[in-house]
Write a protein that holds these residues in place. Structure first.
Motif, short mmCIF file in Angstrom:
data_model
loop_
_atom_site.label_atom_id
_atom_site.label_comp_id
_atom_site.label_asym_id
_atom_site.label_seq_id
_atom_site.Cartn_x
_atom_site.Cartn_y
_atom_site.Cartn_z
N GLU A 269 -8.95 -6.45 14.02
CA GLU A 269 -9.15 -7.05 12.70
C GLU A 269 -8.73 -6.02 11.66
OE1 GLU A 269 -12.83 -8.66 9.91
OE2 GLU A 269 -13.15 -8.27 12.04
N VAL A 270 -7.85 -6.40 10.76
CA VAL A 270 -7.42 -5.51 9.69
C VAL A 270 -8.38 -5.71 8.52
CG1 VAL A 270 -5.55 -4.93 8.10
CG2 VAL A 270 -5.03 -5.62 10.46
N LEU A 271 -9.09 -4.64 8.16
CA LEU A 271 -10.09 -4.73 7.09
C LEU A 271 -9.46 -4.57 5.71
CD1 LEU A 271 -12.90 -2.58 8.74
CD2 LEU A 271 -12.65 -5.06 8.75
N GLU A 272 -8.42 -3.75 5.63
CA GLU A 272 -7.76 -3.52 4.35
C GLU A 272 -6.36 -2.98 4.62
OE1 GLU A 272 -8.40 -0.75 0.35
OE2 GLU A 272 -9.92 -0.76 1.90
N ALA A 273 -5.43 -3.32 3.76
CA ALA A 273 -4.07 -2.80 3.87
C ALA A 273 -3.58 -2.43 2.47
CB ALA A 273 -3.14 -3.83 4.50
N ARG A 274 -2.88 -1.32 2.38
CA ARG A 274 -2.33 -0.87 1.10
C ARG A 274 -0.88 -0.50 1.28
NH1 ARG A 274 -6.95 3.45 -0.70
NH2 ARG A 274 -8.72 2.05 -0.49
N LEU A 275 -0.09 -0.76 0.26
CA LEU A 275 1.31 -0.38 0.24
C LEU A 275 1.56 0.35 -1.08
CD1 LEU A 275 4.08 -0.63 1.65
CD2 LEU A 275 4.42 -2.72 0.31
N TYR A 276 2.10 1.55 -1.00
CA TYR A 276 2.34 2.36 -2.20
C TYR A 276 3.84 2.45 -2.47
CZ TYR A 276 -2.51 3.83 -1.77
OH TYR A 276 -3.88 3.85 -1.70
N ASP A 277 4.18 2.70 -3.72
CA ASP A 277 5.59 2.84 -4.09
C ASP A 277 6.04 4.30 -4.06
OD1 ASP A 277 4.21 3.80 -6.27
OD2 ASP A 277 5.28 2.59 -7.75
N ARG A 278 5.27 5.15 -3.39
CA ARG A 278 5.59 6.57 -3.26
C ARG A 278 5.01 7.08 -1.95
NH1 ARG A 278 0.91 9.50 -4.40
NH2 ARG A 278 -0.71 8.24 -5.35
N SER A 279 5.49 8.21 -1.51
CA SER A 279 4.97 8.82 -0.30
C SER A 279 3.68 9.56 -0.63
CB SER A 279 5.99 9.80 0.28
OG SER A 279 5.51 10.35 1.47
N LEU A 280 2.63 9.28 0.10
CA LEU A 280 1.35 9.94 -0.15
C LEU A 280 1.33 11.32 0.50
CD1 LEU A 280 -1.17 7.02 0.49
CD2 LEU A 280 -0.14 7.74 -1.66
N SER A 281 0.65 12.26 -0.15
CA SER A 281 0.48 13.60 0.42
C SER A 281 -0.65 13.56 1.44
CB SER A 281 0.14 14.60 -0.68
OG SER A 281 -1.16 14.34 -1.19
N ALA A 282 -0.76 14.60 2.24
CA ALA A 282 -1.85 14.71 3.21
C ALA A 282 -3.19 14.66 2.49
CB ALA A 282 -1.71 15.99 4.02
N GLU A 283 -3.25 15.27 1.31
CA GLU A 283 -4.48 15.28 0.51
C GLU A 283 -4.84 13.85 0.06
OE1 GLU A 283 -4.01 17.27 -3.30
OE2 GLU A 283 -5.96 18.22 -3.05
N ASP A 284 -3.85 13.10 -0.38
CA ASP A 284 -4.08 11.70 -0.79
C ASP A 284 -4.62 10.87 0.37
OD1 ASP A 284 -2.94 12.25 -3.31
OD2 ASP A 284 -0.95 11.57 -2.70
N ILE A 285 -4.03 11.05 1.54
CA ILE A 285 -4.42 10.26 2.71
C ILE A 285 -5.81 10.63 3.18
CG2 ILE A 285 -3.88 9.82 5.14
CD1 ILE A 285 -0.88 9.99 4.26
N ALA A 286 -6.15 11.91 3.15
CA ALA A 286 -7.51 12.35 3.54
C ALA A 286 -8.54 11.75 2.60
CB ALA A 286 -7.60 13.87 3.54
#
Length: 178
Positions: free
Chosen positions: A91-108
């Protein structure tokens, strides 16, 4: 789809797909935060629960997708499921699509559920004069931190003697004479 129990970043007929070679997915009991970052130079990075998953790999440059002629699909390679075995059993609880590449800090931060705006994003959103002033202030702050750390590095004997005095005054056997 390529290797059982392995996360992958899919693409058009596997043109930009390679294996991350991360650990097998064995956690079927709780939610997993999965993120894939596509850098402009072709580097593709995978993350599981905010931590790097396997090894990043480089492929061709990014592809531009035309509006109305592309699909974003999660858990299935493309289109509609012809064979149910090809579908993600989850089950997919949430999905996001960004218009830029996220940094490791953003993803954490995203994996931790924290609203996060990086310092570079804040600076980029400022008008040029404010960017310059903010950078001056950050430079001044760094200089002050270095100065403070150099002051702290010279040990002060006062602290040691204050601790000795504190211990002496708190000894239960200490005898007070008038």
């Amino acid at each position: 789809e390529r290797v059982p129990r392995q996360w992958l970043a899919g693409s058009n007929f596997f043109l930009r797909t390679a294996d991350f070679n991360g650990p097998d997915e064995t956690n079927a009991e709780s939610a997993v935060h999965l993120a894939v970052a596509y850098d402009a130079d072709g580097l593709i990075r995978g993350y599981r629960n905010g931590k790097p998953y396997g090894k990043p790999y480089s492929k061709s440059q990014l592809v531009r997708y035309t509006a109305g002629q592309s699909q974003r699909v999660i858990g299935l390679r493309h289109g509609t499921a012809v064979t149910p075995k090809r579908m993600l059993k989850a089950e997919v609880l949430e999905a996001r699509l960004y218009d830029r590449s996220l940094s490791a800090e953003d993803i954490a931060a995203s994996a931790a559920g924290v609203s996060f705006v990086s310092q570079s994003d804040v600076l980029a959103s400022m008008p040029e004069p404010l960017q310059h002033r903010a950078q001056q202030l950050m430079s001044e702050l760094d200089s002050l931190k270095q100065r403070l750390s150099s002051l702290d590095s010279g040990q002060n004997n006062y602290d040691e003697w204050a601790r000795v005095a504190h211990v002496i005054f708190n000894l239960k056997e200490f005898i007070y004479i008038r």
